[in-house]
Motif scaffolding. Sequence first.
Motif, short mmCIF file in Angstrom:
data_model
loop_
_atom_site.label_atom_id
_atom_site.label_comp_id
_atom_site.label_asym_id
_atom_site.label_seq_id
_atom_site.Cartn_x
_atom_site.Cartn_y
_atom_site.Cartn_z
N ILE A 101 -3.07 31.36 -23.15
CA ILE A 101 -3.22 31.67 -24.57
C ILE A 101 -1.96 32.27 -25.18
CG2 ILE A 101 -5.70 32.04 -24.32
CD1 ILE A 101 -5.16 35.05 -24.43
N VAL A 102 -0.98 32.57 -24.35
CA VAL A 102 0.23 33.27 -24.81
C VAL A 102 1.28 32.29 -25.29
CG1 VAL A 102 2.20 34.62 -23.99
CG2 VAL A 102 -0.12 35.36 -23.45
N GLY A 103 1.92 32.64 -26.42
CA GLY A 103 3.07 31.86 -26.90
C GLY A 103 2.71 30.65 -27.73
N LYS A 104 1.43 30.50 -28.10
CA LYS A 104 1.01 29.35 -28.91
C LYS A 104 0.36 29.84 -30.20
CE LYS A 104 -0.31 26.81 -24.71
NZ LYS A 104 -1.46 26.23 -23.97
N PRO A 105 0.49 29.06 -31.29
CA PRO A 105 -0.28 29.40 -32.50
C PRO A 105 -1.78 29.35 -32.17
CG PRO A 105 1.41 27.77 -32.98
CD PRO A 105 1.36 27.89 -31.50
N ILE A 106 -2.55 30.22 -32.79
CA ILE A 106 -3.98 30.28 -32.51
C ILE A 106 -4.65 28.93 -32.73
CG2 ILE A 106 -6.15 31.21 -33.45
CD1 ILE A 106 -4.76 33.92 -33.64
N LYS A 107 -4.20 28.18 -33.73
CA LYS A 107 -4.82 26.88 -34.01
C LYS A 107 -4.63 25.88 -32.87
CE LYS A 107 -0.83 25.24 -36.69
NZ LYS A 107 -0.38 24.19 -35.75
N ASP A 108 -3.67 26.15 -31.97
CA ASP A 108 -3.40 25.24 -30.86
C ASP A 108 -3.95 25.75 -29.52
OD1 ASP A 108 -2.04 23.56 -32.60
OD2 ASP A 108 -0.10 24.50 -32.20
N LEU A 109 -4.70 26.85 -29.54
CA LEU A 109 -5.19 27.40 -28.29
C LEU A 109 -6.28 26.51 -27.67
CD1 LEU A 109 -5.49 31.23 -29.07
CD2 LEU A 109 -3.68 30.03 -27.84
N PRO A 110 -6.41 26.55 -26.34
CA PRO A 110 -7.36 25.67 -25.65
C PRO A 110 -8.79 26.23 -25.67
CG PRO A 110 -6.20 26.98 -24.03
CD PRO A 110 -5.60 27.34 -25.38
N PHE A 111 -9.23 26.63 -26.84
CA PHE A 111 -10.57 27.19 -26.98
C PHE A 111 -11.53 26.13 -27.50
CE2 PHE A 111 -8.82 31.72 -27.66
CZ PHE A 111 -8.90 31.97 -26.30
N LYS A 131 -14.76 24.55 -29.67
CA LYS A 131 -15.25 24.75 -31.03
C LYS A 131 -16.26 25.90 -31.03
CE LYS A 131 -17.38 22.34 -34.92
NZ LYS A 131 -18.02 21.08 -35.37
N GLY A 132 -16.20 26.72 -32.07
CA GLY A 132 -17.10 27.86 -32.12
C GLY A 132 -16.52 29.11 -31.51
N THR A 133 -15.21 29.10 -31.24
CA THR A 133 -14.52 30.26 -30.68
C THR A 133 -13.39 30.68 -31.63
OG1 THR A 133 -15.03 29.63 -28.41
CG2 THR A 133 -13.19 31.14 -28.73
N LEU A 134 -13.35 31.95 -31.98
CA LEU A 134 -12.35 32.44 -32.92
C LEU A 134 -11.62 33.66 -32.35
CD1 LEU A 134 -14.44 32.54 -36.23
CD2 LEU A 134 -12.79 30.78 -35.59
N VAL A 135 -10.31 33.73 -32.60
CA VAL A 135 -9.57 34.98 -32.37
C VAL A 135 -9.64 35.73 -33.69
CG1 VAL A 135 -7.37 36.03 -31.83
CG2 VAL A 135 -8.04 33.92 -30.69
N ILE A 136 -10.33 36.90 -33.67
CA ILE A 136 -10.60 37.60 -34.93
C ILE A 136 -9.75 38.86 -35.11
CG2 ILE A 136 -12.95 36.71 -35.10
CD1 ILE A 136 -13.96 39.36 -34.00
N GLY A 137 -8.97 39.22 -34.09
CA GLY A 137 -8.13 40.39 -34.25
C GLY A 137 -7.08 40.49 -33.15
N GLU A 184 -1.81 30.30 -37.76
CA GLU A 184 -0.40 30.26 -37.36
C GLU A 184 0.01 31.46 -36.52
OE1 GLU A 184 1.39 27.64 -37.86
OE2 GLU A 184 -0.18 26.66 -39.04
N SER A 185 -0.85 32.47 -36.43
CA SER A 185 -0.51 33.67 -35.65
C SER A 185 -0.34 33.31 -34.18
CB SER A 185 -1.61 34.72 -35.80
OG SER A 185 -1.79 35.09 -37.15
N VAL A 186 0.63 33.96 -33.52
CA VAL A 186 0.94 33.69 -32.12
C VAL A 186 0.62 34.93 -31.29
CG1 VAL A 186 2.76 33.11 -30.46
CG2 VAL A 186 2.72 32.02 -32.72
N ILE A 187 -0.08 34.73 -30.18
CA ILE A 187 -0.41 35.83 -29.27
C ILE A 187 0.75 36.05 -28.31
CG2 ILE A 187 -1.98 36.58 -27.42
CD1 ILE A 187 -4.15 34.90 -28.81
N LEU A 188 1.16 37.31 -28.14
CA LEU A 188 2.25 37.66 -27.24
C LEU A 188 1.71 38.39 -26.02
CD1 LEU A 188 4.91 38.97 -29.81
CD2 LEU A 188 4.57 36.63 -28.94
#
Length: 465
Positions: A402-412, A414-420, A433-437
Amino acid sequence: MRLFNREPKADQLKVVIVGAGEVGYHISHRLAQEHKQVVVIDQDENALRRISEILDVQTILGSGSSPKVLKDAGAANADIFLAVTDSDEVNIIACLFANIIAPDAKKLARIRNEEYSGYSKELSENLLNISAIINPEVEVIKSIDRLLSMPGAVDYNEFAAGKIKLIGVRMGHGPLLDQTLMNFRSVVSDSDVIIAAIVRDDALIIPGGSDTIQKDDIVYFVCKNTSLESVRKACGRSLDPIKNAFIIGGGNIGFRLASLFEKKGIHTKIVDSNPDRCSVLAEKLDAALVLCGDGTDQEFLQEENIAEMDVVVSLTSDEETNILTSLLAKNLGVKKTVTRVNKLAYQPLIKAVGIDHSVSPRLSAVNSILQYVRQGNVLSSVSISGEGAEALEAIAESHSEIVGKPIKDLPFPKGTLVIGIMRDTEVIIPNGESVILPDDRIIILTTPENVARVEQALVVTLQSV
């Protein structure tokens, strides 16, 4: 012995659960939904039959405190060992032998006796190597505290050391009513507020832009500390704090809650029908007013000006009494009621009859246990809308996918959201467009069927190391 309907996969997480009561059943139910390998041990044949008829788990008849039974259950290969019977002693002995048979397994014990809880450090570090001791009474107090921390809400949780809020509000009026989510920013301009989920007719929806907010929907908002006023305006609701509380039932849970209210400066009355218990409460409590009386007596409640209370919390050991007193309090004009209900068959009736909230020590314990069962560096886990969804707070490991990718491109799924996201001291309400570090604290909302895939994404991938 009852075996699995399907042969477990070699890489499945194996969980051994001692105790097939309400706590054991609901943990088994959640983990079986997530396709984990679950083995349940109990001496009650009827309790095991209830589990085996509904869930794809293995059941073993016998005592969880027997090393032979634990070996027969395959405890030596367990990743997680849960001792959750109604007996503290059985749970402690079960963990003692599990520590010998499966020293590397993560072990959790349900322990209610305060004498034992006072030795939690010794039990955890020296004797049993228990990862966590779960006290249902303590956990239900935490649940009540969360509910009452945001009085205008029907559900409330905090993440990232309280800096990110997840607030469920029933929509009765306000500017968001009948609006599609595409118009959300025209109503709520605060970019630190998003909608994570909608519950409609007991069904949870992870919404898209075309979804419309309808009357009586429970809408789950995610926001920063500084954006609570924006949520209040969007809902058209008051989020004023609790100032006056009335507790019915002076048992251990009632006493713990009254002590907490005292610390928070909430004016508290606590009533119990047992004069001896009232004497004990009066000795132990400082500011709370202890009353000896019948919480189902309308005249008594009126004499105590119950209509002036912000909340009435019914916590006796008899759930029929709790339901009756809550209904009586509502009829007398109380704004909010919280009711202790253990029988899950009663849960769907609570809102139908007009009671605002129900809490269960057993279900609160289940939620606490789940965070320790999760794979990856999970810090906390809470259920949303019963078992409709789960919010996980975790640390992003440097080599996870999950690291280093825009949230929209994460391997999650459907029905899964990064909310914070919390990065050092910075709190981020993310967009696509947010990226997890690496080392970010992230909050993920997902449905039960997707938890396993989320866990997989959180775990460090060996190929990347």
